[in-house]
Design an enzyme around this catalytic site. Structure first.
Site: not given
Length: 628
Positions: A201, A230, A257, A259, A369, A393
């Protein structure tokens, strides 16, 4: 017996405490070497076996430890209970002299490597409430080299469909390509994952990043890159969910995710657990801090009904360092954790659950979530935050996103989830706590965040409206509000205000007032200050580091530069009585209106929710837009 968990024996030095306890062992190419006459424990996050979860959710009655080792010594299997009390279960010998020669006749079978294989079965049927299994190696007259080890269970997989692995990314192609490389390098993961999706995105396209062509060639037709506008985390993750639903061979989607750093075996543990579970369960992976690799974000996460806020069951169970507080010495780690949801940094969701409850609520970011987990819970689908299934993360502790544009999303997502799922009237203390937080922000001269909170409450009162259409508008709109607030301007070297500001004071943050009288006095003084005009000033009168700029310290300053974590930039906070009183009155009014109309607003949100999370609604959102 069926494989549940392969040990991860080789970890970097800063992560070693996750694989082996502090001890004499040396990690080498052949495995883990335990010097003669010493003992080495493996009661660690990645090496121990979370037996209670397998017993509770898969019905396992017997677990087996297999250790491939050479040398002379013993392998001791240890079991803990839900309170962390440990008991030795069995001790078996290691009596092979060299992996290149035939092993001597012992109770140890021969492994495929030519060394000795120690095999120990243990009854785990009574461990549903908690407890782990682990092993210790005691080397005798010679070194013992552990070349491999695994845990097996007596329950066969109940599901055999492919797992669709989906990564949502936004301008982090370097992380994404690295993750794809680790996935491509795992033969075992290739057998379990049918499709690897990248939902891109961002403007820094993954396909343009150096190294992409190589991993794309390795993954072949298993890899699909989807480029879309996005739509936030909820839009990216929902795209992966929908793609999994559209693949008849897939029975789950494993969302990641961007990162992050992954360990393929950790992903496989979540997949094996999903396949063995008696009923479909959401399998969440834990988050380890990438900058502090042995620090565990949370063992399980719940939404506390009294405050309607997310967090661990107990406050001291967050950001736990597994090196400083290892499994053997931390009793609360042994009780089987109960979760309401799992963060979407890593979460496996069966397609059966998606067909029952729908996809993500289109909240862009924040609480999507948690809301999904609560919705699944209400429909009878459990979320299991599964120990040993984890990734690293980038932590969010270096920046407070509750005082910038995401402040709107924090409040909107939290209150929307409460309107849909709270079990207490008006979600317990939610509204008083939000009002108190606004007062703290106003006393600390954070007017922009409070303005965004008010806009979120007004939008919630108006009903869900068209959240799908808002996905592309919400962030630009929130950022545009910041133009009216000088506190949003980042000051750096070369800026007159930054250069002229005094140096921050030395020392730690001032102690937090703890007594009710001290807190009341602090609030009263802060409010009374706003009855006086703010002094003029062309530059900040004081400077605070990020750690010093607590909500109880900033109100004592009329004009203060608050530095970011690195100290190279900051924002200038200034007392503004007009903004204070305007926003304070508006905040009281908005919270009061929502309290009075809670039942009606909740009914509107609950009636609209099924349509908002419906896969076909999301399909329409993902459809290419007609050119203007």
């Amino acid at each position: 017996m069926h494989l549940a968990q392969q040990l991860i024996l080789s970890l970097p030095a800063d992560r070693r405490a996750l694989g082996a306890e502090d001890g004499p062992a040396v990690v080498e190419e052949r495995g883990v070497r335990v010097p003669a006459g010493t003992s080495q424990g493996f009661a660690t996050y990645f090496s121990a076996f979370p037996a209670s979860y397998w017993v509770r959710w898969a019905g396992v009655a017997t677990a087996r430890l297999e250790v491939d080792a050479t040398g002379t010594g013993t392998v001791r299997l240890v079991r803990s209970d839900a309170r962390g009390h440990a008991t030795s279960v069995s001790v078996e010998p290691v009596e092979t002299q060299d992996p290149l020669v035939e092993p001597v006749e012992t109770r140890v079978s021969t492994s495929s490597t030519g060394g000795g294989r120690v095999s120990i079965d243990v009854d785990v049927s009574g461990m549903a409430d908690g407890g782990w299994l682990w092993f210790d190696v005691d080397a005798g007259d010679t070194d013992v080299v552990v070349s491999d080890a695994r845990w097996l269970v007596d329950v066969a997989p109940r599901r055999t469909g492919d797992v669709c692995l989906s990564i949502t990314t936004m301008d982090k192609p370097e992380f994404c390509v690295a993750t794809l490389g680790r996935i491509a390098a795992s033969v075992a993961l290739a057998e379990a994952v049918g499709t690897v999706l990248v939902v891109d995105q961002g403007s820094r396209r993954v396909v343009d990043h150096p190294g992409y062509a190589e991993v794309a060639a390795a993954l072949g037709d298993r890899l699909t890159v989807i480029e879309q506008r996005n739509l936030g985390g909820s839009g990216g993750f929902s795209r992966g969910m929908l793609e999994a639903l559209d693949r008849p061979d897939a029975d789950a989607v494993l969302i990641l995710d961007d990162d992050v750093e992954v360990e393929p075996e950790s992903l496989l543990r979540a997949i094996r657990f999903h396949r063995a579970a008696g009923t479909p369960v959401v399998v969440g992976g834990h988050m380890l801090d990438l900058n502090r690799p042995t620090v565990l974000n949370s063992f399980s996460e719940v939404v506390h009904e009294r405050t309607f806020n997310w967090g661990p069951p107990e406050a001291d169970q967050q950001w736990h360092d597994l090196a400083a507080g290892p499994l053997r010495d931390t009793p609360w780690l042994h009780a089987r954790g109960e979760s309401d949801f799992n963060g979407w940094w890593m979460c496996l969701i069966p397609t059966a659950v998606l067909r029952d409850v729908g996809l993500s609520l289109p909240l862009f970011l924040k609480w999507d979530d948690a809301e999904f987990g609560l919705r699944a819970r209400d429909a009878g689908h459990a979320t299991v935050s599964f120990p040993g299934a984890a990734l690293w993360h980038v932590a969010w502790t270096d920046k407070d996103d509750t005082v910038e544009w995401q402040a709107y999303l924090h409040v909107r997502g939290r209150v929307a989830a409460a309107l849909l799922h709270a079990r207490r009237p008006r979600a317990g203390l939610l509204l008083p706590l939000l009002l108190a937080n606004d007062l703290k922000l106003l006393l600390g001269h954070r007017y922009y965040a409070v303005d965004l909170h008010l806009r979120a409450l007004r939008d919630l009162l108006a009903g869900p409206g068209d959240l799908h259409a808002d996905l592309e508008r919400v962030v630009p709109a929130a950022r545009a509000v910041g133009a009216a607030y000088p506190e949003t301007v980042v000051r750096r070297e070369g800026d007159a205000a930054f250069d002229a500001a005094p140096r921050p004071r030395a020392g730690e943050p001032r102690p937090k007032p703890t007594s009710p009288a001290a807190l009341a006095g602090l609030v009263a003084r802060g409010v009374l200050r706003h009855l006086r005009p703010a002094p003029d000033g062309a530059v900040p009168r004081s400077t605070l580091t990020r750690e010093q700029a607590t909500w109880w310290d900033v109100p004592g300053h009329d004009s203060v530069l608050v530095l970011d974590a690195d100290g190279g930039s900051g924002v200038w906070l200034r007392r503004d009585p007009r903004q204070f009183w305007r926003l304070a009155a508006a905040s009281v009014g908005a919270h009061l209106r929502l309290a009075l109309r809670w039942r009606q607003v909740s009914a509107r949100w609950r009636a609209a929710a099924p349509g908002l999370v419906d896969p076909e609604t999301w399909r329409a959102t993902f459809a290419p837009r007609a050119p203007h």
